[in-house]
Write an enzyme that holds these catalytic residues in place. Structure first.
Site, PDB file in Angstrom:
ATOM      1  N   ASP A  97       0.906  -1.361   0.086  1.00 49.50           N
ATOM      2  CA  ASP A  97       0.044   0.057  -0.008  1.00 49.50           C
ATOM      3  C   ASP A  97       0.711   1.158   0.031  1.00 49.50           C
ATOM      4  O   ASP A  97       2.058   1.262  -0.471  1.00 49.50           O
ATOM      5  CB  ASP A  97      -0.872  -0.054   1.455  1.00 49.50           C
ATOM      6  CG  ASP A  97      -2.285   0.652   0.773  1.00 49.50           C
ATOM      7  OD1 ASP A  97      -2.294   1.800   0.547  1.00 49.50           O
ATOM      8  OD2 ASP A  97      -3.553  -0.169   0.873  1.00 49.50           O
ATOM      9  N   HIS A 174      -3.884   5.887   3.214  1.00 50.22           N
ATOM     10  CA  HIS A 174      -4.613   4.540   2.535  1.00 50.22           C
ATOM     11  C   HIS A 174      -3.997   3.401   3.317  1.00 50.22           C
ATOM     12  O   HIS A 174      -4.540   2.421   3.764  1.00 50.22           O
ATOM     13  CB  HIS A 174      -4.268   4.602   1.007  1.00 50.22           C
ATOM     14  CG  HIS A 174      -5.108   3.675   0.639  1.00 50.22           C
ATOM     15  ND1 HIS A 174      -5.152   2.259   0.392  1.00 50.22           N
ATOM     16  CD2 HIS A 174      -6.573   3.559   0.154  1.00 50.22           C
ATOM     17  CE1 HIS A 174      -6.012   1.536  -0.117  1.00 50.22           C
ATOM     18  NE2 HIS A 174      -6.991   2.649  -0.507  1.00 50.22           N
ATOM     19  N   SER A 506     -11.083  -1.232  -1.112  1.00 52.23           N
ATOM     20  CA  SER A 506      -9.837  -1.299  -0.514  1.00 52.23           C
ATOM     21  C   SER A 506      -9.769  -1.490   0.903  1.00 52.23           C
ATOM     22  O   SER A 506      -8.826  -1.797   1.645  1.00 52.23           O
ATOM     23  CB  SER A 506      -9.139   0.297  -0.617  1.00 52.23           C
ATOM     24  OG  SER A 506      -8.533   0.313  -1.828  1.00 52.23           O
TER      25      SER A 506
END
Length: 732
Positions: A97, A174, A506
């Site tokens: 990520d 994220h 996600s």
């Protein structure tokens, strides 16, 4: 990128070779990535030692309540510890990520943390604002970053335009969010997002170890990941000794062949080494056929809701009251106005602003005027008009209530929006409106439902394998966040938070990764395919009202193209009874059946052997016999029989399973044998399913299920059949 069976010599200077080289892959397979022109690439492809050459593509990135909703509560009084506090400390989860914010409480080392597993071969790599001796511990045991492929593609990062850290440290947030969702430590009394979503935050496997592989970087406020960097991360993860890999990225169709996709190649190598890989399906829904990450050796996860909502009262003139959904922490009071006052045609878009300021005004906007396809368009328009807040009316099936907004926004459906509009039209004076603050309510919203944005099947690359495999919580997920990063990422947002709401596949992907870590710890002898099978065959398809799960983007019930086998059920997955196992040879046959050449298959396999060779006469065949937990018949014209094999992994070696069938409409289904008798653990039995079309259809999908039960376990497989009338008419 180039993969080869042997190292080879390049007819160029040493300096040129070193400058061109980006990565050398040594653990998953022998190969490298380099900067080449088309002539050089074509010349390399002709060498006998080179198996394949393909261009590196770019991929994009696709909690306090969600784990309670999944049945993994940590605060309930019980005699025995819950699974997430009993298992996981021997498991390493790799997160591919945007990096990590190591100071977050989610990644702290607890006093009772055990020593790092002796099987771990990884390391923490230092860099900008990241000191391994300070930031790594017995929780965060690995941290690497991969930038060569990104900068070779997009140039050196412009830190004035794209804030970043040249290290494993996360700016976009994220990666921090997904890592804490999967394996975050237990953090009690979390204040949530400005008081909303308070509770105990933790990942699915809070005792598991975390290894971060920063493969994605900020570009224009989006996370972008290049295939050269991704494959390098897979190569290191295999060497380092991770047990589970979570990767929330992909690209929209058309999909490349598996042998030209770094993510699929890396996942295949990981599966060969016994590493489970889970991907997100993408956020291109609700249209059919756009699902991403469809390889059968990895798990693809759709996104669904949880039973938490944030009702927000709208009170007009002190008497007219409605309720919407929002994340507003303080009461807002202002005048109410229609969008027509400030925007041409009442269309809430940036370019439609009439250059009138909406000071101290709350604007009512409709998605149907224009139309305004995305709520962000209306928010940007309201900000340009200097509005105080926004009431946005849209179809409830296409709204995400748990989104963090740049301007305070209350979401209502078209019915409520129309009532507000009509009140405004009848009011002799300018109405005053009071909004919020929002409340956190649990258990009053029917859940789960599949998010409208979640990408749907069927697979455009291998339609005889059902994708997605499973759905998991992915909407309104509260998890860790870098305090230096604004919650919306937008330049004008100056808020600092440690926990943030995010939505998308996600977010659902790391939920499954956390469950995989628990299963791997509880069953160390299970293969990745056994873990996948346990998750799929124990999934459920009904919501908290005991009705079929609804499909966001419509008011209809879901089918397997929305949810795969169903919604993940971690506690049931711990003891599935039976599992469907697949091996490398099965995956090789799968690729033979879809028409790949021996050379293309060798580019996928770690150690090519004679078994990786297709038969000389092999042409495209169905993969309906592939031993997958779901059954898909992509074109049923005549009677067809398929085979499945199950292994007994239940607590009782002596057990008998009986079959139950829900047949697809227009299809006769026969199973033989109808009883499976097991007398030892790990014993395998095969059964055969015959499908016969009984009605004429002009091409449509029909759905059913097969369930094996022994009174204690219910082993369920979804059935997908595409009926074609060509063969039926010919045989009539």
């Amino acid at each position: 990128m180039i993969s080869s069976m042997n190292f080879w010599r390049c007819r160029c200077s040493k300096d040129d070779a070193e400058q061109s080289m980006l990565y050398s892959y040594n653990n998953g397979f022998l190969g490298f990535s380099a900067k080449l022109n088309s002539t050089q690439a074509a010349s390399l492809a002709k060498l006998n030692q080179v198996i394949t050459v393909f261009k590196s593509k770019s991929l994009k990135l696709h909690t306090t309540r969600s784990w309670d909703f999944l049945g993994l509560a940590v605060d309930n009084a019980r005699r025995t510890p819950p699974p997430q506090l009993a298992y996981g400390s021997d498991i390493v989860v790799g997160i591919f990520d945007t990096g990590i914010w190591p100071e977050s409480e989610s990644f702290r080392e607890t006093p009772e943390a055990k020593p790092i597993p002796s099987s771990w071969n990884g390391k923490c790599v230092g860099g900008e604002d990241f000191d391994p001796s300070v930031h790594c511990n017995r929780k965060l045991i690995g941290a690497r970053f991969y930038l060569r492929g990104f900068e070779e593609t997009y140039g050196t990062i412009d830190f004035t335009r794209d804030p970043e850290y040249r290290s494993p440290r996360d700016y976009l947030g994220h990666g921090t969010h997904t890592a804490s969702t999967a394996v975050g430590s237990v953090v009690r009394n979390v204040s949530g997002f400005f008081g909303l979503g308070r509770g105990t935050a933790r990942g699915g496997a809070p005792l598991a170890r975390l290894a971060v592989f920063k493969t994605c970087w900020g570009k224009d406020l989006e996370g972008v990941c290049t295939e050269a960097d991704i494959l390098a991360a897979f190569d290191d993860a295999i060497h380092d000794g991770v047990h589970v890999i979570s990767a929330s990225f992909g690209y929209s169709p058309p999909l490349s062949p598996f042998f030209e996709s770094s993510a699929d190649i890396g996942a295949f190598h990981a599966a060969e080494r016994g590493i489970s890989v889970v991907f997100s399906t993408g956020n291109d829904g609700p249209d059919p056929g756009v699902v991403q990450n469809v390889a059968p050796w990895a798990v693809s996860v759709a996104a669904s809701t949880v039973d938490r909502s944030f009702p927000t009262r709208i009170v007009i003139d002190g008497s007219f009251t409605l309720t919407g959904q929002s994340l507003i922490s303080q009461e807002i009071t202002g005048t109410l106005a229609l969008a027509t006052t400030y925007f041409n045609g009442g269309v809430c878009k940036w370019e439609n602003w009439m250059k009138k300021l909406a000071n101290e005004t709350i604007i009512l906007c409709f998605s149907t005027l224009g139309p305004v396809q995305f709520i962000e368009e209306a928010q940007a328009a309201a900000i340009r008009a200097n509005a105080l807040a926004l009431i946005f009316a849209a179809s409830p099936t296409r709204q995400l209530a748990e989104e963090v907004d740049m301007i305070p926004t209350v979401r209502v459906d078209i019915l409520h929006g129309t009532r507000i509009r009509n009140y405004l039209a009848r009011s002799p004076t300018v109405p005053m409106v009071k909004i919020g603050p929002s409340k956190t309510v649990i258990g009053e919203t029917t859940a789960p439902s599949v998010a409208y944005l979640s990408s749907r099947g069927p697979s455009s690359l291998s339609p005889d394998i059902l994708k997605p495999d499973i759905t998991a919580p992915g909407i309104g997920i509260l998890a860790a966040w870098p305090p230096r990063t604004p919650p919306t990422l937008l330049p004008g947002d100056h808020r600092s938070i440690e926990w943030n709401f995010q939505s998308g596949t996600s977010m659902s992907c790391p939920h499954v990764a956390g469950v995989m870590a628990l299963l791997q710890s509880a069953h160390p002898d299970w293969s990745p395919s056994a873990i996948r099978s346990a998750i799929m065959t124990t999934a459920y398809t009904r919501d908290t009202s005991y009705d079929l799960i609804l499909s966001g983007g419509s008011m209809k019930s879901t089918d397997p193209f929305d949810i795969g086998a169903g919604h993940i059920n971690p506690l049931k997955a711990m003891d599935p009874g039976l599992v469907y196992n697949t091996r490398t040879d099965d995956y090789v046959l799968f690729m033979c059946n879809i028409g790949y050449t021996d050379q293309e298959i060798k580019s996928m396999v770690l150690h090519p052997e004679p078994s990786t060779t297709c038969l000389p006469s092999h042409s495209y065949r169905t993969n309906a016999d592939f031993n997958y937990p779901s059954i898909t018949i992509p074109s049923l014209r005549l009677t067809r029989t398929i085979k499945r094999t199950v292994s007994n992994v239940g607590p009782n070696k002596n057990t008998v399973y009986f079959v139950d069938i829900i047949r697809p409409v227009g299809v006769e289904v026969l199973i033989w044998p109808r009883i499976l008798v097991f007398s030892k653990c790990q014993q395998e039995h095969s059964y055969y399913v015959t499908f016969k079309p009984t009605e004429i259809f002009s091409g449509r999908y029909v759905f059913g299920e097969i369930m094996w039960t022994n009174g204690l376990h219910r082993v369920r497989s979804p059935v997908v059949v595409f009926l074609s009338n060509a063969g039926f008419l010919a045989s009539s």
